[in-house]
Design an enzyme around this catalytic site. Structure first.
Site, PDB file in Angstrom:
ATOM      1  N   LYS A   1      28.640  37.105  44.475  1.00 14.78           N
ATOM      2  CA  LYS A   1      27.650  37.629  43.381  1.00 14.78           C
ATOM      3  C   LYS A   1      26.757  36.290  43.355  1.00 14.78           C
ATOM      4  O   LYS A   1      26.571  35.878  42.290  1.00 14.78           O
ATOM      5  CB  LYS A   1      28.597  37.774  42.121  1.00 14.78           C
ATOM      6  CG  LYS A   1      27.634  38.723  41.256  1.00 14.78           C
ATOM      7  CD  LYS A   1      27.374  39.978  41.314  1.00 14.78           C
ATOM      8  CE  LYS A   1      26.400  40.328  40.451  1.00 14.78           C
ATOM      9  NZ  LYS A   1      25.718  41.745  40.702  1.00 14.78           N
TER      10      LYS A   1
ATOM     11  N   ASP B   1      29.127  44.052  43.971  1.00 15.58           N
ATOM     12  CA  ASP B   1      28.708  45.460  43.503  1.00 15.58           C
ATOM     13  C   ASP B   1      28.152  46.353  44.386  1.00 15.58           C
ATOM     14  O   ASP B   1      28.591  47.392  44.429  1.00 15.58           O
ATOM     15  CB  ASP B   1      27.595  45.399  42.280  1.00 15.58           C
ATOM     16  CG  ASP B   1      26.535  44.618  42.575  1.00 15.58           C
ATOM     17  OD1 ASP B   1      26.273  43.899  43.749  1.00 15.58           O
ATOM     18  OD2 ASP B   1      25.486  44.439  41.770  1.00 15.58           O
TER      19      ASP B   1
ATOM     20  N   ASP C   1      42.013  47.444  45.576  1.00 11.32           N
ATOM     21  CA  ASP C   1      42.443  48.723  44.821  1.00 11.32           C
ATOM     22  C   ASP C   1      41.610  49.761  45.194  1.00 11.32           C
ATOM     23  O   ASP C   1      42.020  50.912  45.411  1.00 11.32           O
ATOM     24  CB  ASP C   1      42.407  48.418  43.477  1.00 11.32           C
ATOM     25  CG  ASP C   1      43.928  47.969  42.865  1.00 11.32           C
ATOM     26  OD1 ASP C   1      44.509  47.254  43.628  1.00 11.32           O
ATOM     27  OD2 ASP C   1      44.461  48.565  41.847  1.00 11.32           O
TER      28      ASP C   1
ATOM     29  N   ASP D   1      40.778  41.251  44.445  1.00  6.46           N
ATOM     30  CA  ASP D   1      41.838  42.116  43.819  1.00  6.46           C
ATOM     31  C   ASP D   1      41.095  43.644  43.537  1.00  6.46           C
ATOM     32  O   ASP D   1      41.678  44.454  43.876  1.00  6.46           O
ATOM     33  CB  ASP D   1      42.033  41.264  42.394  1.00  6.46           C
ATOM     34  CG  ASP D   1      43.018  42.124  41.513  1.00  6.46           C
ATOM     35  OD1 ASP D   1      44.152  42.501  42.278  1.00  6.46           O
ATOM     36  OD2 ASP D   1      42.714  42.259  40.535  1.00  6.46           O
TER      37      ASP D   1
ATOM     38  N   TYR E   1      40.981  33.343  38.482  1.00  6.33           N
ATOM     39  CA  TYR E   1      42.544  33.322  37.994  1.00  6.33           C
ATOM     40  C   TYR E   1      43.258  31.903  37.533  1.00  6.33           C
ATOM     41  O   TYR E   1      44.069  32.018  37.124  1.00  6.33           O
ATOM     42  CB  TYR E   1      43.349  33.791  39.418  1.00  6.33           C
ATOM     43  CG  TYR E   1      43.259  35.308  39.331  1.00  6.33           C
ATOM     44  CD1 TYR E   1      42.040  36.186  39.604  1.00  6.33           C
ATOM     45  CD2 TYR E   1      44.570  35.956  39.563  1.00  6.33           C
ATOM     46  CE1 TYR E   1      42.342  37.471  39.649  1.00  6.33           C
ATOM     47  CE2 TYR E   1      44.484  37.252  39.848  1.00  6.33           C
ATOM     48  CZ  TYR E   1      43.492  38.106  39.846  1.00  6.33           C
ATOM     49  OH  TYR E   1      43.660  39.342  39.995  1.00  6.33           O
TER      50      TYR E   1
HETATM   51  C1  IPM Z   1      47.492  42.046  42.823  1.00 10.39           C
HETATM   52  C2  IPM Z   1      47.933  42.146  41.349  1.00 10.39           C
HETATM   53  C3  IPM Z   1      48.023  40.826  40.898  1.00 10.39           C
HETATM   54  C4  IPM Z   1      46.875  40.008  40.978  1.00 10.39           C
HETATM   55  C5  IPM Z   1      48.584  40.955  39.385  1.00 10.39           C
HETATM   56  C6  IPM Z   1      50.051  41.840  39.246  1.00 10.39           C
HETATM   57  C7  IPM Z   1      48.635  39.736  38.863  1.00 10.39           C
HETATM   58  O1  IPM Z   1      47.079  42.917  41.017  1.00 10.39           O
HETATM   59  O2  IPM Z   1      48.470  41.516  43.772  1.00 10.39           O
HETATM   60  O3  IPM Z   1      46.572  42.538  43.411  1.00 10.39           O
HETATM   61  O4  IPM Z   1      45.799  40.300  40.164  1.00 10.39           O
HETATM   62  O5  IPM Z   1      46.796  39.480  41.860  1.00 10.39           O
HETATM   63 MG    MG Z   2      45.590  43.992  41.988  1.00 13.17          MG
END
Ligand code: IPM
Ligand code: MG
Length: 353
Positions: free
Chosen positions: A190, A223, A251, A247, A144
């Site tokens: 990884k 993975d 999700d 990240d 990042y």
């Molecule tokens: C998160 C989001 C952010 C990230 C984005 C919006 C920059 O996806 O907080 O998980 O990638 O950190």
């Molecule tokens: Mg995110």
């Protein structure tokens, strides 16, 4: 508990951010009022709304306010109209600069399956039932922020980099959390491909041997961990991983809880903490008043616990959230008709009862 007036900066941001942040702020106001503690709420722009106003995505006045706050409560950032934008013209850059300025290197993302919602997960009930993990995502390093980065003609490039110091400080947070839970930690990397992961793995291993011999440490490739997260989520307890892997995995983890709208997060460092739901700005449903505010309200619970030293109040809010779901109150993301405001009111009513 300290009686000092709490100075909280709210950054409602974009899309559904202001809607969920508004409900979360109501809960915070009520809890502090009930505790007889003063509260100063200061609202500032961040992200697309700041760009729209002709400012930077992370305006200087916002920076000044967050650095002087006891804690920061964030809604979400991101607007489709900036999708094609690059560099500083992206709302997300505001969020990354905010995290960097606040020095919040450890992002705590709990993922818990609530029994009442097991049916809401696309996975089978027996797979998700009992899921209870916390992912500690490194938030200020890795690909990042790594340099060099850029687009050079027909070549785009980023750098995935970690120093030992960056790995140690986030791993310590994870080891401490593991000590308070099941005394085991899984580090996800990884290392079969990336040198940066090899250093990560070696550093976490040394730290365990030197300072956390009481914690059982395991390693898994990202993975394979992604597969297990869906196949056998109950095996996870505390996970530590890098910025990008965290990240992505969280999700996926949101699916286990039934909806990403339910998940909260805390980002911690040396200074004030940053609290935000993990869902994004969800432009497709923004302005309709139907977003789920529980991720944002759960973030308030985390703020109470981690920044205001009000653990009992934090647990109370969390219990009330669970009870509202157990009672069948469902926003649209969970297939129901309860609006953002109604859900906020349900939580406030329960706090008053
Ligand atoms: C998160 C989001 C952010 C990230 C984005 C919006 C920059 O996806 O907080 O998980 O990638 O950190
Ligand atoms: Mg995110």
């Amino acid at each position: 508990m300290s009686d000092k007036t709490a100075r909280i900066v709210t950054l409602p941001g974009d899309g559904i951010g202001p809607e969920v942040c508004g409900e979360a702020a109501n809960v915070l106001r009520l809890v502090l009022e009930q505790a007889g503690r003063g509260l100063e709420l200061i609202e500032k722009p961040l992200g697309g709304c700041a760009l729209d106003a002709g400012d930077e995505a992370f305006p200087a006045a916002t920076k000044e306010a967050v650095l002087a706050a006891d804690a920061v409560l964030l809604g979400a950032v991101g607007l489709p109209k900036y999708d094609g934008a690059t560099g500083n013209r992206r709302p997300e850059k505001g969020l990354l600069d905010l995290r960097q300025a606040m020095g919040v290197f450890a992002n705590l993302r709990p993922v818990r399956a609530i029994d009442a919602l097991n049916d809401a997960s696309p996975l089978k009930n027996h797979v998700v039932k009992g899921t209870d993990m916390i992912v500690v995502r490194e938030l200020l390093g890795g690909v990042y922020f790594g340099e060099p980065r850029g687009i050079d003609g027909d070549r785009g490039f980023n750098t995935m980099v970690y120093t030992k110091r960056e790995v140690v400080r986030v791993a310590k947070v994870a080891f401490e959390i593991a000590r308070g839970r099941g005394k085991r930690l899984l580090s996800v990397d990884k290392a079969n491909v990336l040198e940066v992961s090899q250093l990560w793995r070696q550093t976490v291993t040394e730290l365990q041997q030197n300072e956390y011999p009481d914690i059982a440490l395991d390693h898994q490739y990202v993975d394979s961990a992604a597969m297990d997260l869906i196949r056998q989520p109950t095996k996870f307890d505390v996970v530590v991983t890098s910025n990008l892997f965290g990240d992505i995995l969280t999700d996926a983890g949101a699916v286990l809880a039934g909806s990403i709208g339910l998940l909260s997060s805390a980002s911690l460092g040396e200074g004030p903490g940053l609290y935000e739901p993990i869902h994004g700005s969800a432009p497709d449903i923004a302005g309709q008043g139907i977003a789920n505010p529980l991720g944002a309200i759960g973030s308030v619970a985390s703020l109470l616990r981690n920044s205001l030293q009000m653990p009992e109040e934090a647990t109370r809010v969390e219990t009330i959230i669970d009870q509202a779901l157990a009672d069948g109150h469902r926003t649209a993301d969970l297939g129901g008709k309860v609006t953002t405001k109604e859900m906020g009111d349900i939580i406030c009513q329960a706090l008053k009862a």
